[in-house]
Scaffold this active site. Structure first.
Site, PDB file in Angstrom:
ATOM      1  N   CYS A 361       0.824  -1.229   0.000  1.00  0.00           N
ATOM      2  CA  CYS A 361       0.000   0.000   0.000  1.00  0.00           C
ATOM      3  C   CYS A 361       0.853   1.271   0.000  1.00  0.00           C
ATOM      4  O   CYS A 361       0.401   2.319   0.479  1.00  0.00           O
ATOM      5  CB  CYS A 361      -0.975   0.030   1.178  1.00  0.00           C
ATOM      6  SG  CYS A 361      -2.195  -1.257   1.118  1.00  0.00           S
ATOM      7  N   VAL A 362       2.085   1.166  -0.478  1.00  0.00           N
ATOM      8  CA  VAL A 362       2.910   2.380  -0.636  1.00  0.00           C
ATOM      9  C   VAL A 362       3.274   2.461  -2.125  1.00  0.00           C
ATOM     10  O   VAL A 362       4.442   2.675  -2.483  1.00  0.00           O
ATOM     11  CB  VAL A 362       4.179   2.348   0.256  1.00  0.00           C
ATOM     12  CG1 VAL A 362       4.766   3.751   0.409  1.00  0.00           C
ATOM     13  CG2 VAL A 362       3.861   1.803   1.643  1.00  0.00           C
TER      14      VAL A 362
END
Ligand code: PLP
Length: 404
Positions: A361-362
């Protein structure tokens, strides 16, 4: 160091327990947490804070106790500053969408935020015209104070919010929140921290940090999934809109008017996850009895072991500072020619080792660097052992040699 606690975790007991190194995603749960959830359904499956029968009273009491213990854990100014939410994402959305913004208001984040502390700001930029700016980190992903001070100075009186992760889930690097808060306050801005990766691993004192809001994630603190929380300074909570209004958020309502309840009720619309809250109570009780500094030290020791095995291997590189002391329990590895998902599957099938693969999720960080395959991330917690991280690192080296 924490070996004696392994028996508390059902998934770690038995003949051939899994090697669980995906703790940055969610931790394992000890028996008291599982028992608390079961006890709710078996013995007091009532609704907290509303009904006044026996089941409900048990739940209301445990909810109040849980809020008090969380407040004490984080050194909140008052218990009612703790709001129960679904997860850290919900909490960050509550802050971003609950405050009022003017077009052109500047919000600063960094270049290594989880989507939960990026997307809500991007959404506000798209929908309300705020100006979201990203502070570039140093090459090793540590926080660049000079860039930050420059960004604050450039923003001037348009700077309204600084929202940063306390510890990054990409690389385990901690952000100097206290110093950041001081600079932000000098510019009159609010400070929100994403504490999802710090609260399970270190003592977090919101008063000492000098911040305004903190989002946290209970499922990373040995508590139930689908539970999180928001801490905020009371006067800010009092003036913030609730993004979920309805039952329990008002003291009373008429056909044409309403009277909001004070925080935290204002933000806890609808029936809650009471089993989750009772499980949270047990998790906080479990965590609060442990020495958080010793947990951090233990994780660094395990990370130092993984790092020493992996750091000079051809075909892989560790994200962030090469010194494990600066990465807590997280070792995130870029594999040059191999798909991280393939290796994650292989690690589980061949050695029973569970890690995370992908972009965690980055996406923004990987996209900016042109790294399409993401990384393989091992993240340790108190119950992991040196043998486990050694098994992980040695199996990874074998996989890279075989597949690379
Ligand atoms: C740094 C960070 N922020 C936010 C989140 C989102 O947490 P939650 O799943 O509780 O919404 C995560 C989850 O991995 C995280 O690591």
């Amino acid at each position: 160091m924490f070996n004696h606690l392994r028996d508390d975790f059902p998934t770690l007991s038995g003949e051939d327990p899994a090697v669980y190194l995906d703790n940055a995603c969610m931790t394992l749960r000890p028996q008291p947490v599982i028992d608390a959830i079961r006890t709710y359904y078996e013995q007091s499956p009532g609704c907290g804070g509303r009904s006044v029968h026996r089941y409900a009273n048990v739940v209301s009491r445990r909810m109040a106790n849980c809020r008090k213990n969380l407040g004490e854990l984080f050194n909140a100014y008052q218990t009612n500053e703790i709001v129960f939410t679904k997860n850290a994402t919900h909490s960050l959305n509550q802050v971003a969408k609950g405050l009022s913004w003017n077009k052109g208001d500047i919000v600063l984040t960094t270049d290594r935020e989880h989507n939960s502390n990026l997307v809500p700001w991007l959404q506000l930029e798209e929908e309300q015209g705020i100006d979201h700016r990203v502070v570039a980190s140093n090459d090793d992903n540590t926080f660049n104070m000079e860039n930050f001070e420059k960004a604050c100075a450039e923003a001037g009186n348009k700077l309204k919010m600084v929202s940063v992760s306390h510890v990054g889930n990409l690389d385990g690097v901690a952000t100097p929140v206290k110093e950041i808060a001081k600079v932000a306050k000098d510019h009159g801005a609010l400070v929100c921290i994403d504490g999802a990766q710090s609260t399970p691993h270190m003592k977090v004192d919101v008063q000492d940090l000098g911040i305004d809001f903190m989002a946290f994630s209970i499922h990373k603190m040995m508590g139930p999934s689908g539970m999180g929380g928001l801490w905020g300074r009371m006067e800010l909570l009092e003036n913030m809109r609730s993004i979920q209004s309805g039952g329990s958020t008002v003291d009373t309502s008429n056909y044409d008017s309403l009277k909001w309840s004070p925080p935290p009720a204002k933000f806890e619309g609808g029936l809650g996850n009471y089993a989750g809250i009772l499980g949270t109570d047990a998790a906080v009780d479990y965590l609060a009895k442990l020495d958080l500094d010793a947990i951090h030290e233990h994780e660094v020791k395990l990370n130092t072991k993984m790092t020493s095995i992996l750091k000079d291997v051809d075909g892989l590189s560790i994200i962030g500072p090469q010194d494990a002391k600066q990465r807590g329990g997280i070792c995130s590895i870029i594999l040059e020619n191999i798909d991280a998902h393939d290796v994650a599957i292989l690690l589980d099938e061949a050695a029973g080792v569970m890690v995370r693969s992908g972009m965690h999720c980055v996406h923004s960080w990987f996209n900016a660097k042109g790294i399409e395959r993401g990384s393989l991330r091992a993240s340790a917690y108190l119950y992991n052992t040196e043998d486990e991280v050694k098994l992980f690192a040695e199996t990874l080296v074998e996989a890279v040699e075989a597949l690379g």
